[in-house]
Motif scaffolding. Structure first.
Motif, PDB file in Angstrom:
ATOM      1  N   VAL A   1       0.829  -1.201   0.000  1.00 43.24           N
ATOM      2  CA  VAL A   1       0.000   0.000   0.000  1.00 43.24           C
ATOM      3  C   VAL A   1       0.866   1.255   0.000  1.00 43.24           C
ATOM      4  N   GLY A   2       1.897   1.276   0.869  1.00 42.82           N
ATOM      5  CA  GLY A   2       2.791   2.426   0.931  1.00 42.82           C
ATOM      6  C   GLY A   2       3.545   2.637  -0.365  1.00 42.82           C
ATOM      7  N   PHE A   3       3.983   1.543  -0.977  1.00 43.71           N
ATOM      8  CA  PHE A   3       4.697   1.623  -2.245  1.00 43.71           C
ATOM      9  C   PHE A   3       3.769   2.113  -3.349  1.00 43.71           C
ATOM     10  N   TRP A   4       2.527   1.651  -3.306  1.00 41.59           N
ATOM     11  CA  TRP A   4       1.497   2.080  -4.270  1.00 41.59           C
ATOM     12  C   TRP A   4       1.313   3.601  -4.187  1.00 41.59           C
ATOM     13  N   LEU A   5       1.195   4.127  -2.960  1.00 44.62           N
ATOM     14  CA  LEU A   5       1.020   5.565  -2.773  1.00 44.62           C
ATOM     15  C   LEU A   5       2.258   6.335  -3.209  1.00 44.62           C
ATOM     16  N   SER A   6       3.444   5.754  -2.962  1.00 44.99           N
ATOM     17  CA  SER A   6       4.685   6.418  -3.343  1.00 44.99           C
ATOM     18  C   SER A   6       4.845   6.500  -4.859  1.00 44.99           C
ATOM     19  N   LEU A   7       4.499   5.412  -5.550  1.00 44.01           N
ATOM     20  CA  LEU A   7       4.615   5.390  -7.001  1.00 44.01           C
ATOM     21  C   LEU A   7       3.502   6.177  -7.685  1.00 44.01           C
ATOM     22  N   GLU A   8       2.406   6.387  -6.944  1.00 47.62           N
ATOM     23  CA  GLU A   8       1.212   7.028  -7.501  1.00 47.62           C
ATOM     24  C   GLU A   8       0.629   6.211  -8.657  1.00 47.62           C
ATOM     25  N   ARG A   9       0.802   4.938  -8.576  1.00 45.65           N
ATOM     26  CA  ARG A   9       0.245   3.988  -9.546  1.00 45.65           C
ATOM     27  C   ARG A   9       0.280   2.608  -8.906  1.00 45.65           C
ATOM     28  N   PRO A  10      -0.501   1.644  -9.410  1.00 47.14           N
ATOM     29  CA  PRO A  10      -0.440   0.284  -8.864  1.00 47.14           C
ATOM     30  C   PRO A  10       0.938  -0.344  -9.113  1.00 47.14           C
ATOM     31  N   PRO A  11       1.557  -0.956  -8.095  1.00 52.31           N
ATOM     32  CA  PRO A  11       2.854  -1.619  -8.302  1.00 52.31           C
ATOM     33  C   PRO A  11       2.682  -2.959  -9.007  1.00 52.31           C
ATOM     34  N   MET A  12       2.409  -2.900 -10.306  1.00 55.68           N
ATOM     35  CA  MET A  12       2.112  -4.102 -11.072  1.00 55.68           C
ATOM     36  C   MET A  12       2.758  -4.075 -12.447  1.00 55.68           C
ATOM     37  N   ARG A  13       3.635  -3.103 -12.688  1.00 55.65           N
ATOM     38  CA  ARG A  13       4.133  -2.904 -14.043  1.00 55.65           C
ATOM     39  C   ARG A  13       5.286  -3.845 -14.389  1.00 55.65           C
TER      40      ARG A  13
ATOM     41  N   GLU B   1       7.522  -6.157  -9.518  1.00 56.96           N
ATOM     42  CA  GLU B   1       6.290  -5.745  -8.850  1.00 56.96           C
ATOM     43  C   GLU B   1       5.255  -6.862  -8.850  1.00 56.96           C
ATOM     44  N   THR B   2       5.191  -7.650  -9.911  1.00 53.36           N
ATOM     45  CA  THR B   2       4.267  -8.783  -9.894  1.00 53.36           C
ATOM     46  C   THR B   2       4.757  -9.868  -8.937  1.00 53.36           C
ATOM     47  N   ARG B   3       6.084 -10.013  -8.819  1.00 49.38           N
ATOM     48  CA  ARG B   3       6.614 -10.952  -7.815  1.00 49.38           C
ATOM     49  C   ARG B   3       6.247 -10.500  -6.411  1.00 49.38           C
TER      50      ARG B   3
ATOM     51  N   PRO C   1      17.002  -6.264  -7.795  1.00 48.15           N
ATOM     52  CA  PRO C   1      15.995  -5.201  -7.808  1.00 48.15           C
ATOM     53  C   PRO C   1      15.832  -4.623  -9.210  1.00 48.15           C
ATOM     54  N   GLU C   2      14.654  -4.116  -9.486  1.00 47.24           N
ATOM     55  CA  GLU C   2      14.372  -3.532 -10.790  1.00 47.24           C
ATOM     56  C   GLU C   2      14.100  -2.040 -10.641  1.00 47.24           C
ATOM     57  N   ILE C   3      14.017  -1.369 -11.757  1.00 49.71           N
ATOM     58  CA  ILE C   3      13.742   0.061 -11.729  1.00 49.71           C
ATOM     59  C   ILE C   3      12.238   0.257 -11.522  1.00 49.71           C
ATOM     60  N   HIS C   4      11.900   1.004 -10.508  1.00 44.71           N
ATOM     61  CA  HIS C   4      10.488   1.268 -10.219  1.00 44.71           C
ATOM     62  C   HIS C   4      10.257   2.773 -10.298  1.00 44.71           C
ATOM     63  N   ASN C   5       9.621   3.218 -11.349  1.00 43.19           N
ATOM     64  CA  ASN C   5       9.339   4.643 -11.483  1.00 43.19           C
ATOM     65  C   ASN C   5       7.835   4.862 -11.637  1.00 43.19           C
ATOM     66  N   LYS C   6       7.446   6.111 -11.719  1.00 47.93           N
ATOM     67  CA  LYS C   6       6.028   6.441 -11.777  1.00 47.93           C
ATOM     68  C   LYS C   6       5.446   6.341 -13.180  1.00 47.93           C
TER      69      LYS C   6
ATOM     70  N   HIS D   1       1.803  -6.986 -24.537  1.00 48.07           N
ATOM     71  CA  HIS D   1       1.891  -7.396 -23.136  1.00 48.07           C
ATOM     72  C   HIS D   1       3.320  -7.416 -22.615  1.00 48.07           C
ATOM     73  N   THR D   2       4.276  -6.883 -23.350  1.00 45.09           N
ATOM     74  CA  THR D   2       5.661  -6.850 -22.867  1.00 45.09           C
ATOM     75  C   THR D   2       5.983  -5.531 -22.186  1.00 45.09           C
ATOM     76  N   TYR D   3       4.943  -4.813 -21.736  1.00 46.71           N
ATOM     77  CA  TYR D   3       5.144  -3.544 -21.056  1.00 46.71           C
ATOM     78  C   TYR D   3       5.801  -3.703 -19.697  1.00 46.71           C
ATOM     79  N   ASN D   4       5.817  -4.927 -19.162  1.00 46.16           N
ATOM     80  CA  ASN D   4       6.387  -5.088 -17.828  1.00 46.16           C
ATOM     81  C   ASN D   4       7.896  -5.262 -17.850  1.00 46.16           C
ATOM     82  N   LEU D   5       8.509  -5.180 -19.018  1.00 44.18           N
ATOM     83  CA  LEU D   5       9.952  -5.188 -19.080  1.00 44.18           C
ATOM     84  C   LEU D   5      10.470  -3.779 -18.826  1.00 44.18           C
TER      85      LEU D   5
END
Length: 263
Positions: A49-61, A65-67, A109-114, A258-262
Motif C-alpha cells: 500500500v505504501g509503495f502504491w502511494l509512493s509510485l502514484e500507480r499500482p505496483p504491477m508494471r 512488482e508482480t513478484r 531489484p528492478e527500476i520502479h518509477n512512476k 503485453h511486454t510492457y512489464n519489461l
C-alpha cells in the motif's frame, strides 16, 4: 515509501510466516499459526500500500512488482488451504516459495518509477493483475501438492489428497477465468478489441485449456491419479510461460502489447 524499505518489511513478514509455518508443522496451538501468518500478511501488505502511494500507480508494471504480489498471495493461499484442509506442511511450502520470490526481488531489484503507459492507465488494470496473481498462487499451491504426491509421498495417494489438488485447481481456474474476462474488457477499452491472439493471449488460452483438461480428466478417470498429476505439472509449466516466459520469446519482441512489464 521507497523500494529501499522493502527489505525491512520483507524480513519482518518472513519471520512471522516462518513462525506460523513452524507452529503449524508442530501441530500445537494452531491459533498462533493463524495469528503469525496474518500478521506477516498485514506487514507485507502495508508495504504494498505504501509503495502504491509512493509510485502514484499500482505496483504491477514490472516483473519485480508482480513478484511482490505473488510473494503476498502465496502465504495467503497457504493459509486458506491450511484453514480448510489442515495440512500442516502447506504453510511451510508457501513460506519457502514466498521466500524465493522475495530473495529474487532483494538480490535483483528492478527500476520502479512512476511512468505508466497509457494502456495501463485503466481502472481494469489493478483488478486484472490482482485476480491473476491470486489464481497463480492457488495453482502454485496445487502444483506443490502434486510434486509432494508424485515424488515425496511414500504411501498410496489418498482420495482427500487428490481432492485438495482438485479444489485448489477449481479455485485457481475460476480466478484465472475472471482474470481473462477482465483482461478482455480492458483490452476492448485500451485497444478496441477483446481478443487478438497476441502471443501472451495465446499462451493464456493454452494454460486455461490445460487446466480444463486436468479437470475433465479427473472427472472422467478419477482413479488414474498419477497421469492427472502430470497434467497438473505440465499446466503449471504453461502458466510460467504465460506469466513471464512470454517476455523472452523472440515472437513477442516488438509485437506483443503485453511486454510492457519489461524495464
Amino acid at each position: 515509501m521507497s523500494w529501499e524499505h522493502f527489505i525491512l518489511f520483507a524480513i519482518a513478514a518472513l519471520i512471522c510466516w516462518g513462525l506460523g509455518a513452524f507452529i503449524a508443522w508442530r501441530g500445537k496451538k494452531t491459533g498462533w499459526a493463524y495469528g503469525f501468518t496474518i500478521l506477516g500478511l498485514a506487514i507485507f501488505f502495508s508495504f504494498i500500500v505504501g509503495f502504491w502511494l509512493s509510485l502514484e500507480r499500482p505496483p504491477m508494471r514490472t516483473m519485480g512488482e508482480t513478484r511482490l504480489w505473488y510473494s503476498f498471495f502465496l502465504p495467503l493461499a497457504g493459509l486458506i488451504t491450511y484453514s480448510r484442509w489442515k495440512y500442516k506442511w502447506i504453510l511451510s511450502f508457501s513460506f519457502i516459495l514466498s521466500l524465493v520470490f522475495i530473495c529474487i526481488n532483494i538480490f535483483k531489484p528492478e527500476i520502479h518509477n512512476k511512468t505508466l503507459m497509457p494502456a495501463l492507465q485503466s481502472p481494469w488494470f489493478p483488478p486484472h493483475v490482482i485476480v491473476y496473481m491470486f489464481a497463480y498462487a492457488m495453482l502454485g499451491a496445487a502444483t506443490v501438492m502434486a510434486v509432494y504426491l508424485l515424488w515425496f509421498k511414500k504411501k498410496t495417494i489418498e482420495r482427500n489428497e487428490m481432492d485438495l489438488c482438485d479444489n485448489l485447481t477449481y479455485v485457481g481456474l475460476a480466478f484465472m477465468t475472471l482474470g481473462m474476462l477482465t483482461g478482455a474488457v480492458w483490452a476492448k477499452e485500451a485497444w478496441g478489441h477483446y481478443w487478438a491472439w497476441d502471443p501472451k493471449e495465446t499462451w493464456a488460452a493454452a494454460t486455461w485449456f490445460a487446466y480444463l483438461i486436468y479437470i475433465h480428466f479427473r472427472l472422467g478417470k478419477p482413479l488414474q491419479v498419477r497421469p492427472a498429476l502430470i497434467i497438473l505439472l505440465v499446466s503449471f509449466v504453461l502458466l510460467q510461460m504465460c506469466w513471464y516466459g512470454i517476455n523472452y520469446l523472440p515472437s513477442a519482441q516488438g509485437v506483443s502489447v503485453h511486454t510492457y512489464n519489461l524495464n
